[in-house]
Design a protein around this motif. Structure first.
Motif, PDB file in Angstrom:
ATOM      1  N   THR A  13       5.085  -1.832   1.928  1.00  0.00           N
ATOM      2  CA  THR A  13       6.271  -2.595   2.280  1.00  0.00           C
ATOM      3  C   THR A  13       6.865  -2.002   3.553  1.00  0.00           C
ATOM      4  N   PRO A  14       7.731  -2.733   4.256  1.00  0.00           N
ATOM      5  CA  PRO A  14       8.389  -2.144   5.429  1.00  0.00           C
ATOM      6  C   PRO A  14       9.118  -0.839   5.096  1.00  0.00           C
ATOM      7  N   TYR A  15       9.748  -0.783   3.930  1.00  0.00           N
ATOM      8  CA  TYR A  15      10.448   0.428   3.501  1.00  0.00           C
ATOM      9  C   TYR A  15       9.460   1.583   3.342  1.00  0.00           C
ATOM     10  N   GLU A  16       8.329   1.309   2.692  1.00  0.00           N
ATOM     11  CA  GLU A  16       7.330   2.357   2.472  1.00  0.00           C
ATOM     12  C   GLU A  16       6.709   2.820   3.788  1.00  0.00           C
ATOM     13  N   ARG A  17       6.485   1.900   4.704  1.00  0.00           N
ATOM     14  CA  ARG A  17       5.936   2.291   6.004  1.00  0.00           C
ATOM     15  C   ARG A  17       6.910   3.200   6.745  1.00  0.00           C
ATOM     16  N   TYR A  18       8.183   2.841   6.675  1.00  0.00           N
ATOM     17  CA  TYR A  18       9.187   3.658   7.354  1.00  0.00           C
ATOM     18  C   TYR A  18       9.266   5.042   6.722  1.00  0.00           C
ATOM     19  N   LEU A  19       9.227   5.092   5.387  1.00  0.00           N
ATOM     20  CA  LEU A  19       9.266   6.372   4.690  1.00  0.00           C
ATOM     21  C   LEU A  19       8.043   7.217   5.044  1.00  0.00           C
TER      22      LEU A  19
END
Length: 455
Positions: free
Chosen positions: A41-47
């Motif tokens: 997810t975008p959140y996981e990629r950012y993390l």
């Protein structure tokens, strides 16, 4: 963080931002390729990027991760439709979350916007309650503000949690709107759910059976239309339904049942699209003594009849527009009256979390209708009526310190000391919380002092 950011903290934020940009731009091709190949997810990629840059080991990075995790455990329980506008500060990692329940047959429409000189990227994630492990809800949908949001069709009538979190070190205002829509088109042309006059579960045959559908009334020979793209599976006549049409909805593993038609205009095996005419409305079958209407039913494969109403009902209510003063967003205010109720959601019917004494400080995070979403000095979140808070521009009183006193950065005796105030320093009292006071010294520095320092 209070009315004025401490210089050291701002300096630390700037240094962290420099390190963040430097390291993020220096990620190796191997790490970048790994992130592309793994579906995230975008959140996981950012993390993952934070971890690659080792920023998850910094205080700011850890606060960002904790804010996202904490939001999933402390959502505001809301009713839909809902709209809220708030502010995310750059120097204080935050996330916001909302819990709601939507009936099967509906889809939730989530829209998020962000504003600011350099508006932050917002990560928008939807989770479904996990009965086996409530602390770990199941992720079901996501977006970021490179898109405007998403529509998600509810599969189970379980609580869902929407989390919104900005990227690190970017401030900006956000608006989140959550509404519901039916997953099927209305089956009678030119009508909506206001034309339904008989509902699921009503008695039939003197109580011998229950109504397995809804009745939609309209003039005779009004077009009856396909509510979904599908295949006509049956076109026949029965003693109860009269002239009927069955339409498959394979996407949802169910069949749609149209009964009491005056005439049928399709054939078995015919492919149709939403809005195509299947027949004309009438009162054939056991409806001969009633005004013309369509009996509309839904039969799920392996389950049987289900209530069709949520599948075709369009809620005409609109979320409340913002009525509170946006200038309070991100700032400390105080409660203007005694015994103000802190509620779990922006509604007088929402669960009461407690009462706040007059002059208790509350930081305004967001607004919904005529309510403020606030944070107490101890971190507790809730909503208070917008008419019951006031700004801190007028001090409650001016006092002279009788002893050398630490100016703290939180209302806690173990909090860090921002600076030490000498004896006889005159301070303006802005708010009161438990055994501490929020004060401002002559230099304009804001912080907390213990009540005992004034005695």
């Amino acid at each position: 963080m209070f009315l004025n950011y401490h210089h050291a903290k701002v300096t630390s934020v700037c240094c962290t931002l420099f390190l963040f940009l430097l390291l993020m731009s220096g990620c190796s091709p191997e790490k970048t390729l790994r992130g592309i190949l793994k579906k995230q997810t975008p959140y996981e990629r950012y993390l993952s990027r934070l971890k690659d840059a080792k920023l998850d080991q910094t205080a700011m990075g850890q606060q960002w991760i904790s804010a996202g995790e904490r939001a999933l455990q402390t959502p505001a329980t809301i009713t839909l439709p809902f709209k809220e506008t708030g502010y995310f500060p750059a120097a204080e990692p935050k996330a916001t979350s909302y819990q709601f329940t939507v009936k099967r047959g509906q889809k939730v429409a989530v829209r998020v916007q962000s504003q600011g000189k350099e508006a932050p990227q917002l990560f928008v994630d939807l989770f479904e309650a996990n009965a086996s492990d409530p602390a770990k809800p199941n992720h079901v949908a996501n977006a970021d503000t490179t898109g405007s949001g998403f529509d998600y069709e509810i599969e189970e009538e379980l609580p869902h949690i929407l989390r919104v979190q900005p990227e690190l070190l970017r401030s900006g205002q956000y608006t989140v709107t959550i509404e519901t829509m039916p997953v099927l088109a209305f089956p009678v042309q030119g009508r909506d759910s206001r034309a339904i006059q008989s509902f699921w579960g009503a008695d039939r045959d003197a109580g011998a059976r229950r109504h397995e559908g809804i009745d939609i009334f309209a003039p005779r020979r009004t077009p009856v239309v396909a509510s979904v793209d599908g295949t006509v599976t049956r076109v026949n006549t029965t003693p109860i339904g009269g002239k009927v049409v069955w339409l498959s909805d394979n996407k949802r593993r169910q069949s749609l049942y149209y009964a009491h038609l005056d005439s049928q205009l399709v054939q078995p095996g015919q492919r149709v699209q939403v809005g195509d005419t299947l027949g004309l409305l009438g009162n054939t079958g056991n409806a001969r003594t009633t005004p013309p209407h369509l009996h509309f039913g839904i039969y799920r494969f392996g389950q049987g009849a289900v209530d069709p109403y949520p599948y075709v009902h369009q809620d005409r209510a609109k979320p409340s527009e913002l009525q509170v003063d946006e200038r309070h967003f991100g700032n400390w205010t105080r409660v203007a009256r005694s015994n103000v109720t802190l509620r779990q959601a922006p509604s007088t019917s929402a669960t009461a979390l407690g009462t706040l004494p007059q002059h208790a400080p509350v930081k305004v995070l967001a607004g919904s209708g005529n309510w403020f979403k606030v944070e107490l000095p101890d971190g507790q979140l809730g909503y208070v009526s917008g008419s019951l808070v006031e700004p801190l521009d007028k001090p409650l009183q001016t006092v002279r310190l009788r002893q050398q006193t630490p100016l703290l950065d939180a209302s806690d005796s173990l909090a860090a000391t921002k600076l030490t105030l000498p004896v006889d320093t005159t301070v303006r009292v802005l708010a009161r919380y438990q055994d501490h006071l929020l004060v401002k010294n002559p230099a304009g520095e804001t912080g907390w002092v213990a009540n005992a320092a004034l005695q």
